[in-house]
Design a protein around this motif. Structure first.
Motif, PDB file in Angstrom:
ATOM      1  N   LEU A   1       0.820  -1.200   0.000  1.00  0.00           N
ATOM      2  CA  LEU A   1       0.000   0.000   0.000  1.00  0.00           C
ATOM      3  C   LEU A   1       0.863   1.262   0.000  1.00  0.00           C
ATOM      4  CD1 LEU A   1      -2.842  -0.886   2.552  1.00  0.00           C
ATOM      5  CD2 LEU A   1      -3.069  -0.640   0.075  1.00  0.00           C
ATOM      6  N   SER A   2       2.002   1.193   0.677  1.00  0.00           N
ATOM      7  CA  SER A   2       2.856   2.364   0.823  1.00  0.00           C
ATOM      8  C   SER A   2       3.634   2.683  -0.448  1.00  0.00           C
ATOM      9  CB  SER A   2       3.839   2.158   1.983  1.00  0.00           C
ATOM     10  OG  SER A   2       3.146   1.930   3.194  1.00  0.00           O
ATOM     11  N   ILE A   3       4.045   1.653  -1.193  1.00  0.00           N
ATOM     12  CA  ILE A   3       4.918   1.886  -2.349  1.00  0.00           C
ATOM     13  C   ILE A   3       4.186   1.869  -3.676  1.00  0.00           C
ATOM     14  CG2 ILE A   3       6.852   0.861  -1.093  1.00  0.00           C
ATOM     15  CD1 ILE A   3       6.602  -1.608  -2.883  1.00  0.00           C
ATOM     16  N   SER A   4       2.918   1.429  -3.675  1.00  0.00           N
ATOM     17  CA  SER A   4       2.215   1.249  -4.950  1.00  0.00           C
ATOM     18  C   SER A   4       2.062   2.562  -5.715  1.00  0.00           C
ATOM     19  CB  SER A   4       0.842   0.618  -4.710  1.00  0.00           C
ATOM     20  OG  SER A   4       0.067   1.429  -3.839  1.00  0.00           O
ATOM     21  N   GLY A   5       1.734   3.642  -5.000  1.00  0.00           N
ATOM     22  CA  GLY A   5       1.565   4.926  -5.681  1.00  0.00           C
ATOM     23  C   GLY A   5       2.847   5.400  -6.333  1.00  0.00           C
ATOM     24  N   THR A   6       3.959   5.249  -5.617  1.00  0.00           N
ATOM     25  CA  THR A   6       5.263   5.661  -6.158  1.00  0.00           C
ATOM     26  C   THR A   6       5.651   4.812  -7.357  1.00  0.00           C
ATOM     27  OG1 THR A   6       5.961   6.342  -3.940  1.00  0.00           O
ATOM     28  CG2 THR A   6       7.694   6.008  -5.590  1.00  0.00           C
ATOM     29  N   LEU A   7       5.399   3.508  -7.257  1.00  0.00           N
ATOM     30  CA  LEU A   7       5.745   2.609  -8.368  1.00  0.00           C
ATOM     31  C   LEU A   7       4.910   2.917  -9.608  1.00  0.00           C
ATOM     32  CD1 LEU A   7       6.067  -0.818  -6.484  1.00  0.00           C
ATOM     33  CD2 LEU A   7       7.927   0.570  -7.426  1.00  0.00           C
ATOM     34  N   ALA A   8       3.618   3.148  -9.415  1.00  0.00           N
ATOM     35  CA  ALA A   8       2.734   3.422 -10.551  1.00  0.00           C
ATOM     36  C   ALA A   8       3.122   4.721 -11.261  1.00  0.00           C
ATOM     37  CB  ALA A   8       1.281   3.491 -10.085  1.00  0.00           C
ATOM     38  N   ALA A   9       3.634   5.679 -10.489  1.00  0.00           N
ATOM     39  CA  ALA A   9       4.012   6.966 -11.075  1.00  0.00           C
ATOM     40  C   ALA A   9       5.435   6.967 -11.638  1.00  0.00           C
ATOM     41  CB  ALA A   9       3.885   8.069 -10.024  1.00  0.00           C
ATOM     42  N   SER A  10       6.192   5.892 -11.396  1.00  0.00           N
ATOM     43  CA  SER A  10       7.566   5.831 -11.884  1.00  0.00           C
ATOM     44  C   SER A  10       7.599   5.547 -13.381  1.00  0.00           C
ATOM     45  CB  SER A  10       8.329   4.732 -11.140  1.00  0.00           C
ATOM     46  OG  SER A  10       7.859   3.448 -11.531  1.00  0.00           O
ATOM     47  N   LYS A  11       8.787   5.545 -13.958  1.00  0.00           N
ATOM     48  CA  LYS A  11       8.919   5.301 -15.389  1.00  0.00           C
ATOM     49  C   LYS A  11       8.563   3.862 -15.768  1.00  0.00           C
ATOM     50  CE  LYS A  11      13.874   4.163 -15.304  1.00  0.00           C
ATOM     51  NZ  LYS A  11      15.201   4.499 -15.875  1.00  0.00           N
ATOM     52  N   PHE A  12       8.496   2.993 -14.764  1.00  0.00           N
ATOM     53  CA  PHE A  12       8.136   1.592 -15.025  1.00  0.00           C
ATOM     54  C   PHE A  12       6.630   1.369 -14.959  1.00  0.00           C
ATOM     55  CE2 PHE A  12      12.445   1.531 -13.179  1.00  0.00           C
ATOM     56  CZ  PHE A  12      13.138   0.963 -14.243  1.00  0.00           C
ATOM     57  N   GLY A  13       5.884   2.358 -14.461  1.00  0.00           N
ATOM     58  CA  GLY A  13       4.429   2.310 -14.474  1.00  0.00           C
ATOM     59  C   GLY A  13       3.836   1.240 -13.577  1.00  0.00           C
ATOM     60  N   TRP A  14       2.515   1.032 -13.738  1.00  0.00           N
ATOM     61  CA  TRP A  14       1.814   0.079 -12.887  1.00  0.00           C
ATOM     62  C   TRP A  14       2.330  -1.357 -12.988  1.00  0.00           C
ATOM     63  CZ3 TRP A  14      -0.299  -3.867 -15.552  1.00  0.00           C
ATOM     64  CH2 TRP A  14      -0.729  -3.650 -16.861  1.00  0.00           C
ATOM     65  N   PRO A  15       2.939  -1.795 -14.120  1.00  0.00           N
ATOM     66  CA  PRO A  15       3.476  -3.165 -14.117  1.00  0.00           C
ATOM     67  C   PRO A  15       4.534  -3.397 -13.050  1.00  0.00           C
ATOM     68  CG  PRO A  15       3.274  -2.362 -16.369  1.00  0.00           C
ATOM     69  CD  PRO A  15       3.010  -1.193 -15.472  1.00  0.00           C
ATOM     70  N   SER A  16       5.217  -2.337 -12.632  1.00  0.00           N
ATOM     71  CA  SER A  16       6.275  -2.510 -11.629  1.00  0.00           C
ATOM     72  C   SER A  16       5.713  -2.985 -10.288  1.00  0.00           C
ATOM     73  CB  SER A  16       7.031  -1.195 -11.441  1.00  0.00           C
ATOM     74  OG  SER A  16       6.172  -0.159 -10.979  1.00  0.00           O
ATOM     75  N   ILE A  17       4.434  -2.724 -10.020  1.00  0.00           N
ATOM     76  CA  ILE A  17       3.823  -3.215  -8.785  1.00  0.00           C
ATOM     77  C   ILE A  17       3.843  -4.744  -8.769  1.00  0.00           C
ATOM     78  CG2 ILE A  17       1.685  -3.300  -7.434  1.00  0.00           C
ATOM     79  CD1 ILE A  17       0.984  -0.550  -8.563  1.00  0.00           C
ATOM     80  N   PHE A  18       3.572  -5.341  -9.900  1.00  0.00           N
ATOM     81  CA  PHE A  18       3.586  -6.807 -10.011  1.00  0.00           C
ATOM     82  C   PHE A  18       5.022  -7.343 -10.055  1.00  0.00           C
ATOM     83  CE2 PHE A  18      -0.405  -5.361 -11.919  1.00  0.00           C
ATOM     84  CZ  PHE A  18      -1.315  -6.111 -11.206  1.00  0.00           C
ATOM     85  N   TYR A  19       5.916  -6.602 -10.714  1.00  0.00           N
ATOM     86  CA  TYR A  19       7.306  -7.044 -10.789  1.00  0.00           C
ATOM     87  C   TYR A  19       7.972  -7.044  -9.415  1.00  0.00           C
ATOM     88  CZ  TYR A  19       6.724  -6.257 -15.815  1.00  0.00           C
ATOM     89  OH  TYR A  19       6.286  -6.294 -17.120  1.00  0.00           O
ATOM     90  N   VAL A  20       7.696  -6.028  -8.621  1.00  0.00           N
ATOM     91  CA  VAL A  20       8.298  -5.950  -7.289  1.00  0.00           C
ATOM     92  C   VAL A  20       7.764  -7.055  -6.384  1.00  0.00           C
ATOM     93  CG1 VAL A  20       8.413  -4.573  -5.171  1.00  0.00           C
ATOM     94  CG2 VAL A  20       8.830  -3.495  -7.387  1.00  0.00           C
TER      95      VAL A  20
END
Length: 486
Positions: free
Chosen positions: A173-192
């Protein structure tokens, strides 16, 4: 085998490999819940047409499709609860936990690709498989704890393990917003979340063990301490006695303490999932405050649950070490804290004024946070009743409890026809408080921490046959004496 020269009264090392195993399971549950929750947080960015990151696809799914996606995990999860317990008993908790988290992690990595390949239908199928794999996580955890946790430390070690679920939820919950806004986008939530699961799987493969006997890291002193404290665990060379025991289904389903535990878990799940799934809607519609849009408020109840769970754990350790409480008293007192305090908080929640949104959030945090005391109560009671079949018992009770997590939101939908009407929500809170109250009342009056006689069915059958054989021999001896004299 462990040397018998080590004194039985030795309390063993204060910190040892048993704590390492608990921490490994802690992180295993952490990454499994990251994989479980990742879609819930990623789907907001996946459906956001106003996304600031246009490099990744957005999907125009309906609310019905969204509900199907979010629920598909639990379809598979429900199916493998009881089989998961049997498999953990047969093949060992280590292998099943490795399979559950490892395969689920691989599937998490492929989630973004499945969305591009087959839209929501492929994601549904993938999430179903993830749930199917994760269904054996809790039964496997109980199977491992039954062999690693001495009776005096069961509540403490179990709390360490189960706190991982809250920690994983807080992290995602804490990192999802940052990951979605990063250059890797929402797929990075699943990758992490998937990548963390892969890393954990390799660590678990190296250091995890089904029992002290199979650990390469444990000292003889600690091994003897654990095995001498858990009398029902076999000390044979292969330590596989429990895997060969036939499951006493009839004895289990005619056991009063087991039914009390099953009802208790159902009551817990009814309240827990009602609060977790419906309170955000209650806060938003009644108080006009969207806590889902605030990562801090979303993670606050889980953070409270994690912190209070560890505090309860430390308190229980002090009380048990000082012999202030017996195991039975400790289980029931902490379970009472974990269910009757939330019951009081939910009743109070129904009477909060519409202008007191902050008070409502505080009461929600108290209700969810104090729930963690049940880790020292009903959650570990499966092992008290039957260490040999703890995984199977957890599979059965968790299967029934997950039915409540499906039914409870449906009941809310029937009762709450106007989400802005606080009187309708008040009835929901009464229902939650009722389940919490009755579930714990049954546990403290009819529940038990005594080892059940059906824990070792083969041993009982063998003893019975030995007695019958001895009777026959005793009966033949006089006849044999008469023949010899004649």
């Amino acid at each position: 085998m462990v040397s018998k020269d080590i004194p039985a009264e030795n309390a063993g090392p204060k910190v040892g490999v048993r704590h390492l195993q608990s921490m490994l399971i802690f992180f295993g549950l952490c990454v499994s819940f990251m994989q479980r929750v990742n879609l819930s947080v990623a789907i907001v960015a996946m459906m956001d047409r106003n996304s600031t990151n246009p490099d990744f696809p957005e999907y125009s799914w309906s609310e019905r499709t969204k509900s199907l996606l979010l629920s598909s995990f639990f379809w598979g999860y429900f199916l493998t609860q009881v089989p998961g317990g049997q498999l953990a008993q047969r093949f060992g908790g280590k292998k099943m936990l490795l399979f559950s988290v490892g395969i689920s992690a691989f599937l998490a990595l492929f989630t973004p690709y499945s969305a591009q390949l087959g839209d929501w239908q492929f994601i549904c199928a993938l999430r179903f498989l993830q749930g199917f794999c994760q269904g054996s996580i809790y039964p496997s955890t109980h199977t491992i704890l039954a062999r690693w946790a001495p009776p005096a430390e069961r509540g403490i070690l179990a709390t360490i393990c189960f706190s991982g679920s809250q920690f994983g939820t807080i992290i995602i919950l804490s990192i999802s917003g940052t990951l979605a806004a990063s250059k890797f986008g929402w797929p990075s939530i699943f990758y992490v979340s998937g990548g963390c699961g892969i890393i954990w799987s390799f660590v678990w493969l190296l250091w995890g063990a089904d029992s002290p006997h199979q650990s390469k890291l444990i000292t003889p002193k600690e091994q003897y301490y654990i095995e001498s404290a858990i009398e029902v665990i076999s000390k044979s060379e292969n330590n596989t006695t429990s895997a060969k025991l036939p499951t006493p289904w009839l004895s289990i389903f005619t056991s009063l303490p087991f039914w009390v535990l099953l009802i208790l878990n159902c009551a817990y799940n009814w309240g827990y999932w009602t609060l977790m799934t419906q309170i955000p809607s209650y806060i938003k519609n009644v108080f006009d405050k969207d806590i889902k849009s605030n990562a801090l408020l979303s993670a606050l109840p889980y953070a409270a649950s994690l912190v209070l769970g560890l505090c309860f754990c430390a308190l229980a350790q002090v009380l048990l070490s000082a012999k202030v409480l017996s195991t039975n008293a400790s289980r029931k007192i902490f379970n009472t804290i974990g269910m009757w305090v939330p019951a009081a908080a939910t009743i109070a929640l129904g009477f909060v004024d519409a202008n007191s949104a902050d008070l409502a959030v505080i009461l929600l945090t108290v209700a969810v946070g104090t729930n963690s005391a049940t880790f020292l109560g009903g959650f570990v009671n499966h092992i008290d009743l039957s260490p040999n079949f703890a995984g199977t018992l957890m599979g059965i009770t968790n299967c029934a409890a997950n039915c409540m997590s499906i039914i409870a939101p449906l009941v809310v939908g029937v009762i709450v026809t106007d989400t802005t009407n606080p009187n309708q929500w008040r009835l929901i809170f009464y229902v939650v408080a009722f389940y919490y109250f009755i579930g714990n009342l049954l546990f403290i009056t009819l529940g038990s921490t005594k080892l059940q006689p059906w824990n070792e069915p083969v041993k009982r059958d063998t003893d019975h046959e030995r007695i019958k054989f001895q009777v026959v021999v005793d009966d033949l001896e006089p006849k044999q004496s008469k023949l010899e004299s004649s």
